[in-house]
Scaffold this motif. Structure first.
Motif, PDB file in Angstrom:
ATOM      1  N   SER A   1       0.948  -1.159   0.112  1.00 55.50           N
ATOM      2  CA  SER A   1       0.061   0.128   0.090  1.00 55.50           C
ATOM      3  C   SER A   1       1.022   1.217  -0.137  1.00 55.50           C
ATOM      4  CB  SER A   1      -1.002   0.147   1.454  1.00 55.50           C
ATOM      5  OG  SER A   1       0.069   0.218   2.361  1.00 55.50           O
ATOM      6  N   PRO A   2       0.331   2.301  -0.400  1.00 56.03           N
ATOM      7  CA  PRO A   2       1.105   3.684  -0.272  1.00 56.03           C
ATOM      8  C   PRO A   2       1.650   3.790   1.189  1.00 56.03           C
ATOM      9  CG  PRO A   2      -0.566   4.099  -1.503  1.00 56.03           C
ATOM     10  CD  PRO A   2      -0.937   2.529  -1.080  1.00 56.03           C
ATOM     11  N   SER A   3       1.104   3.580   2.265  1.00 58.92           N
ATOM     12  CA  SER A   3       1.850   3.712   3.445  1.00 58.92           C
ATOM     13  C   SER A   3       2.741   2.855   3.890  1.00 58.92           C
ATOM     14  CB  SER A   3       0.558   3.395   4.619  1.00 58.92           C
ATOM     15  OG  SER A   3      -0.746   4.520   4.559  1.00 58.92           O
ATOM     16  N   GLN A   4       2.804   1.575   3.103  1.00 62.65           N
ATOM     17  CA  GLN A   4       3.745   0.794   3.599  1.00 62.65           C
ATOM     18  C   GLN A   4       5.109   1.231   2.646  1.00 62.65           C
ATOM     19  OE1 GLN A   4       1.968  -2.689   2.005  1.00 62.65           O
ATOM     20  NE2 GLN A   4       1.596  -3.603   4.041  1.00 62.65           N
ATOM     21  N   VAL A   5       4.854   1.520   1.314  1.00 54.70           N
ATOM     22  CA  VAL A   5       5.728   2.146   0.462  1.00 54.70           C
ATOM     23  C   VAL A   5       6.508   3.268   1.156  1.00 54.70           C
ATOM     24  CG1 VAL A   5       6.604   3.462  -1.730  1.00 54.70           C
ATOM     25  CG2 VAL A   5       4.908   1.330  -1.591  1.00 54.70           C
TER      26      VAL A   5
ATOM     27  N   ARG B   1      -1.134  10.764  -8.375  1.00 50.96           N
ATOM     28  CA  ARG B   1      -0.990  10.274  -6.913  1.00 50.96           C
ATOM     29  C   ARG B   1      -1.813   9.132  -6.706  1.00 50.96           C
ATOM     30  NH1 ARG B   1      -0.185  15.695  -6.763  1.00 50.96           N
ATOM     31  NH2 ARG B   1      -2.018  16.074  -5.516  1.00 50.96           N
ATOM     32  N   VAL B   2      -1.449   8.189  -5.957  1.00 53.10           N
ATOM     33  CA  VAL B   2      -2.063   6.999  -5.483  1.00 53.10           C
ATOM     34  C   VAL B   2      -2.126   6.824  -3.978  1.00 53.10           C
ATOM     35  CG1 VAL B   2      -0.279   5.428  -5.569  1.00 53.10           C
ATOM     36  CG2 VAL B   2      -2.633   4.329  -5.543  1.00 53.10           C
ATOM     37  N   THR B   3      -3.253   7.148  -3.314  1.00 51.13           N
ATOM     38  CA  THR B   3      -3.487   6.985  -1.887  1.00 51.13           C
ATOM     39  C   THR B   3      -3.974   5.968  -1.366  1.00 51.13           C
ATOM     40  OG1 THR B   3      -3.872   8.667  -0.015  1.00 51.13           O
ATOM     41  CG2 THR B   3      -5.136   8.753  -1.928  1.00 51.13           C
ATOM     42  N   ASP B   4      -3.955   5.759   0.045  1.00 53.24           N
ATOM     43  CA  ASP B   4      -4.609   4.892   0.806  1.00 53.24           C
ATOM     44  C   ASP B   4      -5.154   5.546   1.981  1.00 53.24           C
ATOM     45  OD1 ASP B   4      -2.630   5.205   2.543  1.00 53.24           O
ATOM     46  OD2 ASP B   4      -1.963   2.897   2.513  1.00 53.24           O
ATOM     47  N   GLY B   5      -5.023   6.931   1.855  1.00 54.76           N
ATOM     48  CA  GLY B   5      -5.777   7.697   2.946  1.00 54.76           C
ATOM     49  C   GLY B   5      -4.599   8.143   4.170  1.00 54.76           C
ATOM     50  N   GLY B   6      -3.801   7.197   4.259  1.00 57.90           N
ATOM     51  CA  GLY B   6      -2.572   7.373   5.289  1.00 57.90           C
ATOM     52  C   GLY B   6      -1.320   8.065   4.506  1.00 57.90           C
ATOM     53  N   ALA B   7      -1.246   7.493   3.325  1.00 62.07           N
ATOM     54  CA  ALA B   7       0.000   8.390   2.575  1.00 62.07           C
ATOM     55  C   ALA B   7      -0.160   8.441   1.183  1.00 62.07           C
ATOM     56  CB  ALA B   7       1.236   7.291   2.702  1.00 62.07           C
ATOM     57  N   THR B   8       0.599   9.151   0.321  1.00 64.02           N
ATOM     58  CA  THR B   8       0.373   9.307  -0.924  1.00 64.02           C
ATOM     59  C   THR B   8       1.795   9.067  -1.695  1.00 64.02           C
ATOM     60  OG1 THR B   8      -1.481  10.745  -0.477  1.00 64.02           O
ATOM     61  CG2 THR B   8      -0.420  11.142  -2.658  1.00 64.02           C
TER      62      THR B   8
END
Length: 149
Positions: free
Chosen positions: A42-46, A79-86
């Motif tokens: 997910s973007p947060s993990q990246v 930009r791709v986001t999961d709400g926590g990070a982009t």
């Protein structure tokens, strides 16, 4: 007596040969699949743990509203986001017909200098479908909303 030891020796040889064949086939399968296994992030993990530039992986989330920019030729930035990070994404090619802002997407590529360089982009293919990994990542960040039926 000699006949029994000969049978026992033959049995040991067959078992040893089968074990070697199993190890060789496992190594060959792993070698053949080394490029075919792409882990999902997910973007947060990246953002939390950036992968190496040589690692190919899949990223998924929602295309951030207002971030889609079509450049010269076939180059697209968003930009791709999961709400926590982009995470910024750059892609050269033709986007799927259903690709749009605020919709789910999954991209395959590499994370280079803080930008995900996508080699492939997939978009949802009907009104209710979103890849499981994307749904899980969005739920983890508390942004996922169940589709209305």
């Amino acid at each position: 007596m000699a006949l029994k030891s000969l049978k026992k020796q033959r049995r040991i040889q067959i078992v040893a040969l089968a074990a070697v064949a199993l190890v060789v086939s496992t190594v060959l399968i792993g070698y053949a699949m080394r490029d075919g296994i792409n882990f999902f992030r997910s973007p947060s993990q990246v953002v939390a743990e950036p992968p190496t530039e040589s690692e190919t992986f899949r990223i998924g989330g929602l295309v951030e509203e207002g971030s889609l920019v079509r450049g010269a030729g076939e180059q697209i930035r968003f930009r791709v986001t999961d709400g926590g990070a982009t995470v910024p994404v750059v892609y050269t090619g033709v986007l799927p017909d259903l690709f749009e802002e605020n919709q789910g997407m999954v991209g395959t590529g590499r994370y280079v200098n803080g930008t995900f360089e996508a080699s492939e982009i997939l978009a949802k293919h009907d009104e209710t479908y979103m890849p499981k990994e994307v749904v899980d990542a969005l739920k983890e960040q508390g942004v996922y909303q169940e589709p209305e039926s």
